[in-house]
Design a protein around this motif. Sequence first.
Motif, PDB file in Angstrom:
ATOM      1  N   MET A   1       0.858  -1.189   0.000  1.00  0.00           N
ATOM      2  CA  MET A   1       0.000   0.000   0.000  1.00  0.00           C
ATOM      3  C   MET A   1       0.894   1.239   0.000  1.00  0.00           C
ATOM      4  N   ALA A   2       0.613   2.177  -0.948  1.00  0.00           N
ATOM      5  CA  ALA A   2       1.508   3.312  -1.138  1.00  0.00           C
ATOM      6  C   ALA A   2       1.251   4.435  -0.149  1.00  0.00           C
ATOM      7  N   LEU A   3       0.039   4.494   0.432  1.00  0.00           N
ATOM      8  CA  LEU A   3      -0.269   5.603   1.329  1.00  0.00           C
ATOM      9  C   LEU A   3       0.259   5.339   2.729  1.00  0.00           C
ATOM     10  N   ALA A   4       0.631   6.446   3.422  1.00  0.00           N
ATOM     11  CA  ALA A   4       1.128   6.319   4.781  1.00  0.00           C
ATOM     12  C   ALA A   4      -0.023   5.988   5.735  1.00  0.00           C
ATOM     13  N   ARG A   5       0.350   5.469   6.921  1.00  0.00           N
ATOM     14  CA  ARG A   5      -0.661   5.035   7.894  1.00  0.00           C
ATOM     15  C   ARG A   5      -1.573   6.205   8.299  1.00  0.00           C
ATOM     16  N   ILE A   6      -1.000   7.388   8.505  1.00  0.00           N
ATOM     17  CA  ILE A   6      -1.811   8.529   8.939  1.00  0.00           C
ATOM     18  C   ILE A   6      -2.786   8.963   7.846  1.00  0.00           C
ATOM     19  N   GLN A   7      -2.361   8.806   6.556  1.00  0.00           N
ATOM     20  CA  GLN A   7      -3.258   9.155   5.461  1.00  0.00           C
ATOM     21  C   GLN A   7      -4.447   8.199   5.395  1.00  0.00           C
ATOM     22  N   ILE A   8      -4.173   6.929   5.641  1.00  0.00           N
ATOM     23  CA  ILE A   8      -5.249   5.933   5.682  1.00  0.00           C
ATOM     24  C   ILE A   8      -6.216   6.255   6.816  1.00  0.00           C
ATOM     25  N   ALA A   9      -5.667   6.643   7.971  1.00  0.00           N
ATOM     26  CA  ALA A   9      -6.513   6.972   9.121  1.00  0.00           C
ATOM     27  C   ALA A   9      -7.428   8.148   8.804  1.00  0.00           C
ATOM     28  N   ILE A  10      -6.915   9.151   8.086  1.00  0.00           N
ATOM     29  CA  ILE A  10      -7.734  10.313   7.709  1.00  0.00           C
ATOM     30  C   ILE A  10      -8.863   9.876   6.773  1.00  0.00           C
ATOM     31  N   LEU A  11      -8.531   9.021   5.791  1.00  0.00           N
ATOM     32  CA  LEU A  11      -9.548   8.533   4.849  1.00  0.00           C
ATOM     33  C   LEU A  11     -10.607   7.714   5.573  1.00  0.00           C
ATOM     34  N   GLN A  12     -10.194   6.906   6.547  1.00  0.00           N
ATOM     35  CA  GLN A  12     -11.155   6.109   7.314  1.00  0.00           C
ATOM     36  C   GLN A  12     -12.109   6.996   8.109  1.00  0.00           C
ATOM     37  N   ASN A  13     -11.578   8.068   8.640  1.00  0.00           N
ATOM     38  CA  ASN A  13     -12.433   8.999   9.383  1.00  0.00           C
ATOM     39  C   ASN A  13     -13.441   9.687   8.467  1.00  0.00           C
ATOM     40  N   LEU A  14     -13.014  10.051   7.236  1.00  0.00           N
ATOM     41  CA  LEU A  14     -13.937  10.634   6.269  1.00  0.00           C
ATOM     42  C   LEU A  14     -15.031   9.638   5.896  1.00  0.00           C
ATOM     43  N   LEU A  15     -14.642   8.370   5.820  1.00  0.00           N
ATOM     44  CA  LEU A  15     -15.612   7.306   5.523  1.00  0.00           C
ATOM     45  C   LEU A  15     -16.634   7.178   6.654  1.00  0.00           C
ATOM     46  N   LYS A  16     -16.137   7.171   7.908  1.00  0.00           N
ATOM     47  CA  LYS A  16     -17.026   7.055   9.082  1.00  0.00           C
ATOM     48  C   LYS A  16     -17.989   8.231   9.170  1.00  0.00           C
ATOM     49  N   MET A  17     -17.498   9.426   8.800  1.00  0.00           N
ATOM     50  CA  MET A  17     -18.337  10.626   8.889  1.00  0.00           C
ATOM     51  C   MET A  17     -19.343  10.731   7.744  1.00  0.00           C
ATOM     52  N   GLY A  18     -19.226   9.810   6.759  1.00  0.00           N
ATOM     53  CA  GLY A  18     -20.158   9.810   5.640  1.00  0.00           C
ATOM     54  C   GLY A  18     -19.783  10.748   4.515  1.00  0.00           C
ATOM     55  N   HIS A  19     -18.557  11.264   4.542  1.00  0.00           N
ATOM     56  CA  HIS A  19     -18.125  12.187   3.481  1.00  0.00           C
ATOM     57  C   HIS A  19     -17.552  11.426   2.278  1.00  0.00           C
ATOM     58  N   LEU A  20     -17.168  10.167   2.464  1.00  0.00           N
ATOM     59  CA  LEU A  20     -16.705   9.296   1.380  1.00  0.00           C
ATOM     60  C   LEU A  20     -17.537   8.016   1.369  1.00  0.00           C
ATOM     61  N   SER A  21     -17.821   7.513   0.182  1.00  0.00           N
ATOM     62  CA  SER A  21     -18.498   6.217   0.068  1.00  0.00           C
ATOM     63  C   SER A  21     -17.457   5.103   0.137  1.00  0.00           C
ATOM     64  N   ASP A  22     -17.901   3.856   0.283  1.00  0.00           N
ATOM     65  CA  ASP A  22     -16.973   2.716   0.344  1.00  0.00           C
ATOM     66  C   ASP A  22     -16.113   2.647  -0.909  1.00  0.00           C
ATOM     67  N   SER A  23     -16.743   2.839  -2.067  1.00  0.00           N
ATOM     68  CA  SER A  23     -15.983   2.726  -3.325  1.00  0.00           C
ATOM     69  C   SER A  23     -14.981   3.865  -3.463  1.00  0.00           C
ATOM     70  N   GLN A  24     -15.391   5.051  -3.055  1.00  0.00           N
ATOM     71  CA  GLN A  24     -14.465   6.188  -3.109  1.00  0.00           C
ATOM     72  C   GLN A  24     -13.270   5.957  -2.184  1.00  0.00           C
ATOM     73  N   TYR A  25     -13.560   5.432  -0.994  1.00  0.00           N
ATOM     74  CA  TYR A  25     -12.483   5.141  -0.040  1.00  0.00           C
ATOM     75  C   TYR A  25     -11.504   4.123  -0.630  1.00  0.00           C
ATOM     76  N   ARG A  26     -12.034   3.047  -1.243  1.00  0.00           N
ATOM     77  CA  ARG A  26     -11.163   2.006  -1.809  1.00  0.00           C
ATOM     78  C   ARG A  26     -10.332   2.561  -2.955  1.00  0.00           C
TER      79      ARG A  26
END
Length: 588
Positions: A1-26
């Motif tokens: 995986m090319a993204l850093a751990r903190i970047q993944i954590a930020i994306l996961q939080n956006l997913l939890k908050m409903g700002h990203l869909s599952d497909s967008q997150y992937r």
Amino acid sequence: MALARIQIAILQNLLKMGHLSDSQYRNIAHTEEEMPGEAIEKLLAEEYRISQHQLLFAKSEAFNLTPVNVRRCVVNETTFAKLEKDFCQENKVLPLGFAGNYIIVALSNPFNLRVTAKVQELSGMKVSVLLGLESEIAAALQDKNDQHQAVGFGDVVEALGADFESEEDISEDDFSDEESAPIIKLANRIIEEAYFSDASDIHIEPFEKETRVRVRVDGVLLNKLTIPPSASGALLARLKVMAQLDIAEKRKPQDGRIQFKQFNKKGIDVDLRVSTAPLNHGEGIVMRILDKQKSTLPLPALGFSERNLGLYRELIQRPYGMILHCGPTGSGKSMTLYSALNEINTPDVCIRTAEDPIEYTLPGLLQLQTQRKIGLTFAAALRSFLRQDPDVILVGEIRDKETAGIAVEAALTGHLLFSTLHTNDAPTTISRLTEMGIEPFMISASLICVCAQRLMRRVCKSCKKNYKQEGNEAEIIMRAIGWSGRVPGHSEDGCPTCGGSGYKGRVGIHELMATNEELIKAINSGEEAATLKRIAMHNGMYTLHQDSMLKVKEGLSTMEESLATVPPDMEQYEHEMEAAAGRSGPAE
């Protein structure tokens, strides 16, 4: 995986908050391409319509930090109490307040540990970080000069006309009707323009065929305006009305104060100390601007060298004794004293000040404005303070034998006393006190230190140029601090940042003479100032000239400015200077 751990954590939080869909997150999280943080933020904003504040909340969860809406934070007189504004602007740090031993700051990049470590060093406090948007932090720190566009004086000067051709019949009623509006506007405009130029003084000077208006910026007087003599009488009368002075009295000097907030609708909360004097072509006025919105600077921001700062901080913690600051008017004595008081101001310390005028109002200090007309002098205030159980006393200035005697008495009876004198350097302060009639043994028993200081213009960071010294310049700095190398020079054409002068802001230089056994013995023996200076230098004191050369070495000012502010030390001190230079370490 090319993204850093903190970047993944930020994306996961956006997913939890409903700002990203599952497909967008992937799509983003499973990319094989290496993407820096800026690239991901740009992608989220442009492709996925993620707002800055949505990203801020996601980041705060990932960093385990509290987010803050910087736009709702107010920048006021306490914002820069512990951190210099230039440092905050350079590092995108916004001080928000204090809680116990902590200073609370807003940052956009919590991983910049160098900045948080520097904040802790400068403030002397632990750091609590809140997460804010970089753009909002930069906007909050924007200098008032960047937000202000000079209006100029053309319209009001043209509107003056011949309404006040004769100043003989001017009365206060002339400033209540519409015909006087141009004069009222001109008086206000002069003060506003000086304020927005960061001027310290306004000079209105009458000549035979014109009246000149000049302002002092960074210690240098600049021409601002020339008005006809027919209007100058009305202008001076207007300013005297604002300062509550007698406009009919033109033969004697008068002193007053203008509270400018009540005369303008722009929220400029400054006071002006007004002094009039009868001159050969009419009355002249000088106004000192006292900006109530400015706060004291922390001691590290005043230009103290590392050695002087450590020593001074140690000396101001003494339980009793006398600390004196000397230098001419406008040399930064008041700011240094306020900063020192701010550093030792704690709930268990009682601090009283007697000032003329009160330049800054500090929380926790009980401040008194002297009134010579009713007999409330520095001596009377000091005598009163001694009956009010203070721990620390500030007397604005020691002007006479009575004040000096009571100050020494206070220092000898368990009080820490701060004050100022008008002398050229630290050693001559001893001679000045002796001339006032204070016995040498009383001086040596009460004195903790004398700090002589001046202000030098800082070279503009945006347009300065470095050059290798040669000839006399190299010899001067080598003789002073045992070093020679590349030093800054100011640009003759300047730049927009410095207004074409090549300099912006000022920095302090200091000569800190702390008493010791050898110096006390010399004072008691009645030795002259030259001998005291040699003893002090032998014990590690850097002269004003040497400290100015250190500022040149550090890239803060220029050789030209240094030599214009303080002349080189006399030849008789050369061996002490060489010894002191040796103590500063090897040349770079």
